[in-house]
Structures are given as structure tokens and as C-alpha cells.
Write a protein that holds these residues in place. Structure first.
Motif, PDB file in Angstrom:
ATOM      1  N   GLU A 203      35.748  49.587  25.208  1.00  0.00           N
ATOM      2  CA  GLU A 203      34.732  48.602  25.586  1.00  0.00           C
ATOM      3  C   GLU A 203      35.388  47.286  26.002  1.00  0.00           C
ATOM      4  N   ILE A 204      36.387  46.844  25.212  1.00  0.00           N
ATOM      5  CA  ILE A 204      37.073  45.581  25.551  1.00  0.00           C
ATOM      6  C   ILE A 204      37.824  45.734  26.866  1.00  0.00           C
ATOM      7  N   LEU A 205      38.510  46.862  27.044  1.00  0.00           N
ATOM      8  CA  LEU A 205      39.252  47.083  28.292  1.00  0.00           C
ATOM      9  C   LEU A 205      38.320  47.039  29.497  1.00  0.00           C
ATOM     10  N   GLY A 206      37.183  47.718  29.382  1.00  0.00           N
ATOM     11  CA  GLY A 206      36.228  47.720  30.490  1.00  0.00           C
ATOM     12  C   GLY A 206      35.694  46.332  30.787  1.00  0.00           C
ATOM     13  N   TYR A 207      35.378  45.584  29.731  1.00  0.00           N
ATOM     14  CA  TYR A 207      34.858  44.235  29.910  1.00  0.00           C
ATOM     15  C   TYR A 207      35.922  43.329  30.543  1.00  0.00           C
ATOM     16  N   ALA A 208      37.178  43.449  30.065  1.00  0.00           N
ATOM     17  CA  ALA A 208      38.261  42.630  30.597  1.00  0.00           C
ATOM     18  C   ALA A 208      38.513  42.917  32.069  1.00  0.00           C
ATOM     19  N   MET A 209      38.467  44.171  32.448  1.00  0.00           N
ATOM     20  CA  MET A 209      38.716  44.524  33.845  1.00  0.00           C
ATOM     21  C   MET A 209      37.604  44.004  34.757  1.00  0.00           C
ATOM     22  N   MET A 210      36.392  43.946  34.214  1.00  0.00           N
ATOM     23  CA  MET A 210      35.288  43.361  34.968  1.00  0.00           C
ATOM     24  C   MET A 210      35.538  41.864  35.200  1.00  0.00           C
ATOM     25  N   LEU A 211      36.011  41.168  34.149  1.00  0.00           N
ATOM     26  CA  LEU A 211      36.331  39.747  34.284  1.00  0.00           C
ATOM     27  C   LEU A 211      37.441  39.544  35.325  1.00  0.00           C
ATOM     28  N   ALA A 212      38.493  40.380  35.221  1.00  0.00           N
ATOM     29  CA  ALA A 212      39.623  40.240  36.133  1.00  0.00           C
ATOM     30  C   ALA A 212      39.206  40.472  37.585  1.00  0.00           C
ATOM     31  N   ALA A 213      38.392  41.488  37.824  1.00  0.00           N
ATOM     32  CA  ALA A 213      37.943  41.787  39.188  1.00  0.00           C
ATOM     33  C   ALA A 213      37.129  40.624  39.756  1.00  0.00           C
ATOM     34  N   ASP A 214      36.308  40.020  38.910  1.00  0.00           N
ATOM     35  CA  ASP A 214      35.498  38.889  39.360  1.00  0.00           C
ATOM     36  C   ASP A 214      36.373  37.706  39.766  1.00  0.00           C
ATOM     37  N   ARG A 215      37.421  37.418  38.957  1.00  0.00           N
ATOM     38  CA  ARG A 215      38.268  36.259  39.263  1.00  0.00           C
ATOM     39  C   ARG A 215      39.138  36.502  40.492  1.00  0.00           C
ATOM     40  N   LYS A 216      39.522  37.734  40.712  1.00  0.00           N
ATOM     41  CA  LYS A 216      40.287  38.021  41.925  1.00  0.00           C
ATOM     42  C   LYS A 216      39.418  37.800  43.160  1.00  0.00           C
ATOM     43  N   GLU A 217      38.140  38.104  43.014  1.00  0.00           N
ATOM     44  CA  GLU A 217      37.200  37.917  44.114  1.00  0.00           C
ATOM     45  C   GLU A 217      36.744  36.469  44.224  1.00  0.00           C
ATOM     46  N   ASN A 218      36.595  35.817  43.064  1.00  0.00           N
ATOM     47  CA  ASN A 218      36.093  34.431  43.016  1.00  0.00           C
ATOM     48  C   ASN A 218      36.981  33.592  42.104  1.00  0.00           C
ATOM     49  N   PRO A 219      38.148  33.177  42.598  1.00  0.00           N
ATOM     50  CA  PRO A 219      39.085  32.413  41.752  1.00  0.00           C
ATOM     51  C   PRO A 219      38.447  31.131  41.224  1.00  0.00           C
ATOM     52  N   GLN A 220      38.786  30.799  39.957  1.00  0.00           N
ATOM     53  CA  GLN A 220      38.300  29.573  39.331  1.00  0.00           C
ATOM     54  C   GLN A 220      39.465  28.874  38.656  1.00  0.00           C
ATOM     55  N   ASP A 221      39.229  27.671  38.186  1.00  0.00           N
ATOM     56  CA  ASP A 221      40.271  26.928  37.481  1.00  0.00           C
ATOM     57  C   ASP A 221      40.202  27.294  35.997  1.00  0.00           C
ATOM     58  N   ASP A 222      40.605  28.539  35.689  1.00  0.00           N
ATOM     59  CA  ASP A 222      40.563  28.982  34.300  1.00  0.00           C
ATOM     60  C   ASP A 222      41.733  29.918  34.034  1.00  0.00           C
ATOM     61  N   ILE A 223      41.873  30.302  32.768  1.00  0.00           N
ATOM     62  CA  ILE A 223      43.036  31.089  32.367  1.00  0.00           C
ATOM     63  C   ILE A 223      43.037  32.476  32.997  1.00  0.00           C
ATOM     64  N   ILE A 224      41.858  33.072  33.183  1.00  0.00           N
ATOM     65  CA  ILE A 224      41.824  34.415  33.765  1.00  0.00           C
ATOM     66  C   ILE A 224      42.408  34.403  35.164  1.00  0.00           C
ATOM     67  N   THR A 225      42.000  33.434  35.966  1.00  0.00           N
ATOM     68  CA  THR A 225      42.525  33.328  37.331  1.00  0.00           C
ATOM     69  C   THR A 225      44.037  33.132  37.309  1.00  0.00           C
ATOM     70  N   LYS A 226      44.514  32.292  36.367  1.00  0.00           N
ATOM     71  CA  LYS A 226      45.960  32.045  36.275  1.00  0.00           C
ATOM     72  C   LYS A 226      46.728  33.317  35.922  1.00  0.00           C
ATOM     73  N   LEU A 227      46.127  34.174  35.120  1.00  0.00           N
ATOM     74  CA  LEU A 227      46.832  35.358  34.640  1.00  0.00           C
ATOM     75  C   LEU A 227      46.789  36.527  35.619  1.00  0.00           C
ATOM     76  N   VAL A 228      45.669  36.691  36.330  1.00  0.00           N
ATOM     77  CA  VAL A 228      45.521  37.891  37.164  1.00  0.00           C
ATOM     78  C   VAL A 228      45.921  37.664  38.617  1.00  0.00           C
ATOM     79  N   THR A 229      46.241  36.419  38.977  1.00  0.00           N
ATOM     80  CA  THR A 229      46.724  36.143  40.329  1.00  0.00           C
ATOM     81  C   THR A 229      48.188  35.738  40.264  1.00  0.00           C
ATOM     82  N   ALA A 230      48.885  35.878  41.355  1.00  0.00           N
ATOM     83  CA  ALA A 230      50.311  35.598  41.380  1.00  0.00           C
ATOM     84  C   ALA A 230      50.575  34.118  41.154  1.00  0.00           C
ATOM     85  N   GLY A 231      51.520  33.834  40.258  1.00  0.00           N
ATOM     86  CA  GLY A 231      51.928  32.458  40.020  1.00  0.00           C
ATOM     87  C   GLY A 231      53.108  32.093  40.895  1.00  0.00           C
TER      88      GLY A 231
END
Length: 410
Positions: A203-231
Motif C-alpha cells: 500500500e505504501i509503495l503504491g501510494y509513494a509511486m503515485m506521489l512520484a508520478a505526480d511530481r514528475k508531471e507537475n514539479p513543485q518546490d518540495d522534497i518529493i520533486t527534489k528526490l525523484v528528479t535529477a539533481g
């Protein structure tokens, strides 16, 4: 004078039934004096299907610290860090967890930690302080309005959950899901929960992957965007890495801090003079003394990669060693009066964040901030908080957990 305990041949400090009563600190004191590297022959029902041996219990602060700093000779990856698996755990299931930071060795661990640390810079953590104070004040105000209740559920669990939600950009309405999933993942030893760790992890894995997919599509100034996009290094977390990071954060950032705050409150109830000192002086040593006293994770393991000596004892290649942080944090060779809860303690090199090696807790500063904020707000708004019933402990092999603590807030 209390007589030293006689340790039975079958003494196993990971026995969840033992820890449900109390952490065996008297027995650990005896081990530190007489057998600081002590062989534990695990009963068959305590072993995973692929493990047919016991382990070495390491009880002295110095030895725990030495192993923690020695990633060359001791592996977190070989058998994972969890000392006591379920009897039906398979080698394949353990290897699936190797993508989790806590179960990795250098160089993989070093690379993953560098990416994750983007979200745990001092600036990122300090930026949370104002909002955490506001959240803590609301939590305590709501508790005061109730008059009395369960400190664990209503106070200690709420701030870590809200901190994680804030850090990840998770909607506050979903924090209850994180609470339930993390409980299910950790409570497999406690029949009250009827836990299903595998389903909760999925359940956590599925929820996390949903969050990650959203941030890749809609980057924000938050930790998820920092982690799932190239630094700047061109690297970001894969979906699996991010999913297991969220599992780690939900467990390590929620359960452990919840239990630290609960044990801290219990210590203040048992030592009212220390509560008076805290309310009046707010000593800076309080936070680390609460964390030392609680030691929410009592033990993690490593596996020897070659024959090596620990504390005068030869440990063979392939042997597991259990790092009993709860014992090291009460070592009288290191701490003055370790059985005394002292918010003014000055020398406090505790091991509750996993020693000071490569696996030192990446969220240590966030945990410290949450403990400090919550006890500041409690001292300001609920200075007369009192215990109204006995706490109920979690049945668990390696978590020093409290399930319920009845209190009166006003």
C-alpha cells in the motif's frame, strides 16, 4: 543491593514477550560485565527459514560504536538489519528490501544517501520549525479540550505524522493512512494488531509511486520533486527507491519519534522534579536525554564479511552481530548514572540514531526538532499533565514501543 540476574542459557533479548514487559536492562548490565559479546542460540520459531543459527549480542557502547563505523568488515546488506524475522520470511523477501537505504552497503548506500540528503539539509529542517510549532500547539489545544485521553494516539503520534505529511507534501487527510500502514508493518509480533506487513508495504509503495508520478508531471518546490528528479549530479531516485524511502520514512520517522515522545513523557511522570526543571529552565540537553532514555530501536544487526575480533571475541565470516543500542545507552563506562533520567546531562554520546558510522540516522535533526517542539508546547500549554493509568507496551523484538498511555491533560 539488588542481586545481578543469572542469565539462562537460552536468554534471547529479542524475545518479543520479554520486551513486552520491559527492555532487559539489568540483564544487559550483567552481559556488559561478564560476556559483552554473547552468543544467542535462537529458538527455531525465532529464525527465518534461511537462517539456521543464532547471533552475537554486542552490549558494550565501545563495541557497538566500532562495528557501526566499520562498513568494510560488517554488512547491513548481507542479511538486512532486522535481527528477528518471522519464521516464514524467505531469502527472496529479504533481498527485495535491499533497495532500502538502511539495508545497503557502500558504494550503493553512499550514492543513495547523497540523493536522499537533498531533503534533509539543515535549511530544509529549520524551515519546518514554524509550521511544526503551529501544528504542535493545535494538537495540544485539541487534547486539552478533550480533558483526558490516550497520549500516544492523540499527541505523540500526531506531530511525527504531520511532519512527514508536511515534508512529503502528503495531504493531511491521508496521514491516517500512513499511521495505519506503519503500524501494520511493525506490529507483526503483537497479536492485538493482526498485522499484515506485506500488504501494508504494498500500500505504501503504491501510494509513494503515485506521489512520484505526480511530481514528475507537475514539479513543485518540495522534497518529493527534489528526490525523484535529477539533481546537480544528474541522479534521482527510481520509483522503487522512492517507494522504499517512503516506507523507511513512515516507519523510522513516525514510529520511532512517536515512541521517543511517549517514553519522554513517561520519564517526566516518573521524575516530576525533571519536569519542573524542564518547565522552568528548558535545558538544551533534554532532547538527547529523552532519545537516549527511549532508544526506540533497541537493536539492529550486521553480518561479518570476514573473520574479525570484537571485544576479544572472534566472530567468524557470515556470523550475525546484534548491536544492542539500548544496552550501549546504559553503559556506565560512558554515561554517569545511566539509570537516572537527567535533562541536564552534559555528556550524552548516545547510540539511539544508530552509532556514528555510515548508517547514522539521516532524519536525526528532524527527530530532535519534533521532540523539542512537542515538549516546549506541552510545558507551555499543559504544564499539569498527569498520568491516569498504566501504559501498555508493544510486543516486539526490536522496537521499544508504547501502545497506550492514559493521561489527563489539564
Amino acid at each position: 543491593m539488588t542481586a545481578a540476574p543469572v542469565l539462562p542459557d537460552a536468554f534471547d533479548p529479542t524475545d518479543p514477550g520479554l520486551n513486552e514487559i520491559e527492555i532487559p536492562l539489568r540483564e544487559f548490565a550483567e552481559l556488559r560485565k561478564t560476556a559483552p559479546v554473547f552468543w544467542v542460540e535462537q529458538a527455531p520459531e525465532a529464525r527465518a527459514g534461511f537462517l539456521d543459527q543464532g547471533f552475537w549480542a554486542i552490549s558494550r557502547h565501545a563495541d557497538i560504536l566500532a562495528v557501526s563505523k566499520n562498513s568494510k568488515d560488517f554488512s547491513a546488506n548481507e542479511n538486512g538489519v532486522i535481527i528477528r524475522f518471522g519464521a516464514d520470511m524467505t531469502r527472496e523477501q529479504v533481498e527485495l528490501q535491499s533497495v532500502m537505504l538502511v539495508n545497503q552497503d557502500p558504494p550503493d548506500h553512499t550514492k543513495l544517501r547523497q540523493i536522499i540528503s537533498r531533503g534533509f539539509t539543515p535549511r530544509s529542517i529549520n524551515a519546518l520549525k514554524e509550521v511544526l510549532v503551529e501544528r504542535a500547539e493545535k494538537i495540544v489545544d485539541e487534547a486539552l479540550a478533550r480533558g483526558e485521553g490516550d497520549f500516544v494516539y492523540e499527541v505523540a503520534a500526531e506531530l511525527p505524522l504531520q511532519a512527514i505529511a508536511e515534508l512529503l507534501g502528503v495531504p493531511m487527510a491521508d496521514r491516517g493512512k500512513l499511521f495505519d500502514w506503519s503500524n501494520q508493518m511493525l506490529a507483526y509480533d503483537d497479536p492485538e494488531y493482526n498485522a499484515d506487513p506485506a500488504t501494508a508495504a504494498a500500500e505504501i509503495l503504491g501510494y509513494a509511486m503515485m506521489l512520484a508520478a505526480d511530481r514528475k508531471e507537475n514539479p513543485q518546490d518540495d522534497i518529493i520533486t527534489k528526490l525523484v528528479t535529477a539533481g546537480e549530479d544528474g541522479e534521482g531516485l527510481t520509483d522503487d527507491e522512492f517507494g522504499f524511502f517512503v516506507i523507511l520514512l513512515a516507519v523510522a520517522g513516525n514510529e520511532t519519534t512517536r515512541n521517543a515522545i511517549t517514553h519522554g513523557m513517561m520519564a517526566f511522570f516518573e521524575n516530576p522534579e525533571q519536569w519542573d526543571i524542564w518547565k522552568k529552565d528548558r535545558p538544551t540537553g533534554m532532547v538527547d536525554e529523552v532519545i537516549r532514555w527511549a532508544t526506540p530501536v533497541t537493536v539492529f544487526q550486521r553480518t561479518a564479511l570476514r573473520d574479525v575480533e570484537i571485544g576479544g571475541q572472534l566472530v567468524k565470516k557470515g556470523d550475525r552481530v546484534a548491536l544492542y543500542y539500548a544496552s550501549g545507552n546504559h553503559d556506565d563506562e560512558v554515561f554517569d548514572n545511566p539509570t537516572v533520567f537527567d535533562v541536564n546531562r552534559e555528556h550524552n554520546p548516545h547510540l539511539a540514531f544508530g552509532g556514528h558510522g555510515a548508517h547514522y540516522c539521516i532524519g536525526a535533526n528532524l527527530a530532535r526538532l519534533e521532540v523539542e517542539v512537542m515538549f516546549n508546547v506541552l510545558a507551555d500549554k499543559a504544564p499539569n499533565i498527569s498520568q491516569t493509568g498504566a501504559p501498555r507496551r508493544l510486543r516486539h523484538a526490536w522496537i521499544n514501543g508504547i501502545k497506550e498511555l492514559p493521561v489527563k491533560y489539564a
